[in-house]
Enzyme design. Structure first.
Site, PDB file in Angstrom:
ATOM      1  CB  CYS A 166      -0.967   0.101   1.339  1.00  0.00           C
ATOM      2  SG  CYS A 166      -2.040  -1.344   1.072  1.00  0.00           S
ATOM      3  CG  HIS A 193      -3.076   3.469   1.813  1.00  0.00           C
ATOM      4  ND1 HIS A 193      -3.571   3.394   0.443  1.00  0.00           N
ATOM      5  CD2 HIS A 193      -3.410   2.412   2.681  1.00  0.00           C
ATOM      6  CE1 HIS A 193      -4.033   2.021   0.409  1.00  0.00           C
ATOM      7  NE2 HIS A 193      -3.825   1.559   2.036  1.00  0.00           N
ATOM      8  CG  ASN A 209      -6.498  -0.819   1.000  1.00  0.00           C
ATOM      9  OD1 ASN A 209      -5.906  -0.222   0.045  1.00  0.00           O
ATOM     10  ND2 ASN A 209      -6.070  -1.337   2.034  1.00  0.00           N
TER      11      ASN A 209
HETATM   12  O1  UT7 Z   1      -3.587  -0.747   3.493  1.00  0.00           O
HETATM   13  C1  UT7 Z   1      -2.959  -1.038   4.731  1.00  0.00           C
HETATM   14  C2  UT7 Z   1      -3.772  -2.306   5.117  1.00  0.00           C
HETATM   15  N1  UT7 Z   1      -5.150  -2.218   5.797  1.00  0.00           N
HETATM   16  C3  UT7 Z   1      -5.637  -1.563   6.870  1.00  0.00           C
HETATM   17  O2  UT7 Z   1      -5.379  -0.386   7.021  1.00  0.00           O
HETATM   18  C4  UT7 Z   1      -6.626  -1.873   7.501  1.00  0.00           C
HETATM   19  C5  UT7 Z   1      -6.443  -1.769   8.820  1.00  0.00           C
HETATM   20  N2  UT7 Z   1      -7.767  -2.509  10.015  1.00  0.00           N
HETATM   21  C6  UT7 Z   1      -8.889  -2.013   9.827  1.00  0.00           C
HETATM   22  O3  UT7 Z   1      -9.336  -1.091   9.126  1.00  0.00           O
HETATM   23  C7  UT7 Z   1      -9.550  -2.571  10.848  1.00  0.00           C
HETATM   24  O4  UT7 Z   1      -9.041  -3.379  12.013  1.00  0.00           O
HETATM   25  C8  UT7 Z   1     -10.757  -3.540  10.301  1.00  0.00           C
HETATM   26  C9  UT7 Z   1     -11.860  -2.948   9.529  1.00  0.00           C
HETATM   27  C10 UT7 Z   1     -10.057  -4.621   9.430  1.00  0.00           C
HETATM   28  C11 UT7 Z   1     -11.459  -4.523  11.395  1.00  0.00           C
HETATM   29  O5  UT7 Z   1     -11.968  -3.663  12.111  1.00  0.00           O
HETATM   30  P1  UT7 Z   1     -12.193  -3.722  13.835  1.00  0.00           P
HETATM   31  O6  UT7 Z   1     -12.709  -2.726  14.496  1.00  0.00           O
HETATM   32  O7  UT7 Z   1     -10.784  -3.867  14.145  1.00  0.00           O
HETATM   33  O8  UT7 Z   1     -12.704  -5.033  14.000  1.00  0.00           O
HETATM   34  P2  UT7 Z   1     -12.191  -6.485  14.563  1.00  0.00           P
HETATM   35  O9  UT7 Z   1     -11.185  -7.005  13.783  1.00  0.00           O
HETATM   36  O10 UT7 Z   1     -11.652  -6.012  16.041  1.00  0.00           O
HETATM   37  O11 UT7 Z   1     -13.460  -7.517  14.650  1.00  0.00           O
HETATM   38  C12 UT7 Z   1     -14.722  -6.917  15.354  1.00  0.00           C
HETATM   39  C13 UT7 Z   1     -15.644  -7.993  15.292  1.00  0.00           C
HETATM   40  C14 UT7 Z   1     -15.287  -9.401  15.230  1.00  0.00           C
HETATM   41  O12 UT7 Z   1     -16.377 -10.072  15.831  1.00  0.00           O
HETATM   42  P3  UT7 Z   1     -16.201 -10.566  17.437  1.00  0.00           P
HETATM   43  O13 UT7 Z   1     -14.985 -11.331  17.559  1.00  0.00           O
HETATM   44  O14 UT7 Z   1     -15.936  -9.228  18.247  1.00  0.00           O
HETATM   45  O15 UT7 Z   1     -17.367 -11.336  17.590  1.00  0.00           O
HETATM   46  C15 UT7 Z   1     -15.335  -9.695  13.812  1.00  0.00           C
HETATM   47  O16 UT7 Z   1     -15.236 -11.220  13.645  1.00  0.00           O
HETATM   48  O17 UT7 Z   1     -16.202  -7.833  14.036  1.00  0.00           O
HETATM   49  C16 UT7 Z   1     -16.077  -9.160  13.343  1.00  0.00           C
HETATM   50  N3  UT7 Z   1     -16.105  -8.704  11.695  1.00  0.00           N
HETATM   51  C17 UT7 Z   1     -16.993  -8.535  11.031  1.00  0.00           C
HETATM   52  N4  UT7 Z   1     -18.428  -8.721  11.054  1.00  0.00           N
HETATM   53  C18 UT7 Z   1     -19.226  -8.405   9.993  1.00  0.00           C
HETATM   54  C19 UT7 Z   1     -14.858  -8.723  11.254  1.00  0.00           C
HETATM   55  N5  UT7 Z   1     -15.199  -8.556   9.776  1.00  0.00           N
HETATM   56  C20 UT7 Z   1     -16.441  -8.475   9.848  1.00  0.00           C
HETATM   57  C21 UT7 Z   1     -17.266  -8.159   8.719  1.00  0.00           C
HETATM   58  N6  UT7 Z   1     -18.589  -8.179   8.618  1.00  0.00           N
HETATM   59  N7  UT7 Z   1     -16.944  -8.005   7.257  1.00  0.00           N
END
Ligand code: UT7
Length: 323
Positions: free
Chosen positions: A113, A250, A280
């Site tokens: 990225c 980004h 992204n």
């Molecule tokens: O280019 C650089 C690369 N990438 C980034 O910059 C991405 C950086 N990270 C992020 O943007 C965020 O961490 C994410 C959007 C990927 C995730 O958001 P988060 O607030 O950190 O959520 P999480 O991973 O802590 O997940 C929270 C909950 C989990 O459920 P439980 O364990 O709390 O029951 C996940 O299983 O949300 C669940 N979850 C989803 N639910 C519905 C994860 N993905 C999804 C989804 N739909 N697509």
């Protein structure tokens, strides 16, 4: 001194748009979750047979047209991509062929990225050393091909696309009022290799693999890496953040973008957002956002703009330029 001045910019998104509701039909996810956690509403997905080089060539063709430059004058091609057409040769050579560019240096840069910041820096160094005069710098990706479409934690976040700029080496006074690239900063820290990677590749002897990410850890680093490197590159040029007309971060997550804006004390109108429509697109996100900002009339000659990027590696970097 010689500066690398942007003379044209172009973008290309695949025709097919996939919104969150469509993803919710095949995954345990929902439009509200994706919008609230990421700001993403939709993404563009490449058609079958539509290659990274097709998107990159289309974006580059537009950049050349807008620069009013015939392809025969291009003497450097730098492509930022993590989704090359083939393991080798460089996608830059595929684009060279598709645009009928003359023989000359053509290379890919792989910094995920952060790729476009790396590619701009590489091209800028060629131009300032007098080794080239007209550089096509392209960010092009088809991340849809390396996503695990059963992993809702990653597959909803990415999209395909390409953007390009045409840089021309021009003699300038050597002050911060010059047009062109004023300062660049690159960094990487391989200790974070496993936080965001693809679980395959040529030297492992297996298939290409799929993207794997520890989202929370990436998020935590992204905010301060993107903000700190932007602040550093502005300071390198002897300027202040208040003088910035536009920040082009980004585009990974709206919450990251807003946090970076707050950390740099920039009002929202000075921060470009395209992640809602493009998701992204990795190395393509910054040139696509530049193209978007120009189309909206938010980026005009003389504006001071900072592009800042971060991703797998971790690798990050920023480029400060006067448009
Ligand atoms: O280019 C650089 C690369 N990438 C980034 O910059 C991405 C950086 N990270 C992020 O943007 C965020 O961490 C994410 C959007 C990927 C995730 O958001 P988060 O607030 O950190 O959520 P999480 O991973 O802590 O997940 C929270 C909950 C989990 O459920 P439980 O364990 O709390 O029951 C996940 O299983 O949300 C669940 N979850 C989803 N639910 C519905 C994860 N993905 C999804 C989804 N739909 N697509």
């Amino acid at each position: 001194m010689i500066r690398s001045v942007v003379r044209g910019v172009g973008g290309r998104l695949p025709t097919r748009v996939v919104d969150n509701d469509e993803l919710a039909l095949r995954l345990d996810t929902s439009d509200p979750w994706i919008r609230e956690r990421t700001g993403i509403r939709q993404r563009h997905i490449a058609a079958e047979g539509e290659l990274t080089s097709d998107l990159g060539a289309a974006a580059a063709r537009l950049a050349l047209e807008r620069a009013d430059l015939p392809p025969s004058r291009v003497d450097l091609v730098v492509v930022a991509t993590s989704t090359p057409d083939n393991t080798f040769p460089a996608t830059a050579t595929a684009i060279q062929r598709k645009l009928a560019l003359p023989p000359g240096p053509a290379l890919d840069v792989q910094a995920v990225c952060a790729g476009f910041a790396y590619a701009l820096t590489v091209a800028d160094n060629f131009l300032r050393l007098g080794q080239a005069t007209h550089a096509l710098v392209i960010g092009a990706e088809t991340f849809s091909r390396i996503l695990d479409w059963t992993d809702r934690g990653t597959c909803v976040l990415f999209g395909d696309g390409a953007g390009a700029v045409l840089l021309r080496a021009e003699r300038q006074a050597g002050t911060s009022a010059d047009r062109g690239i004023l300062a660049t900063r690159l960094a990487a820290d391989g200790r974070h290799y496993e936080q965001l990677y693809v679980d395959g590749g040529p030297s492992q002897g297996g298939p290409v693999g799929h993207l794997r990410m520890n989202g929370r850890e990436v998020f935590r680093h992204a905010v301060h890496d993107l903000a700190d490197v932007a602040a550093a590159v502005v300071a390198d040029a002897g300027l202040s953040l208040a003088e910035l007309d536009l920040l082009v971060p980004h585009q990974a997550n709206l919450r990251i973008i807003e946090a970076v804006g707050r950390r740099l004390d920039l009002p929202p109108e000075k921060v470009v957002v395209t992640v809602d429509r493009h998701a992204n697109t990795s190395a393509a996100s910054i040139p696509l956002a530049l193209d978007h900002a120009v189309a909206e009339g938010r980026l005009r000659p003389g504006h001071l703009v900072c592009a800042t990027a971060m991703g797998g590696g971790f690798a990050w970097g920023a480029v400060l330029l006067r448009w």
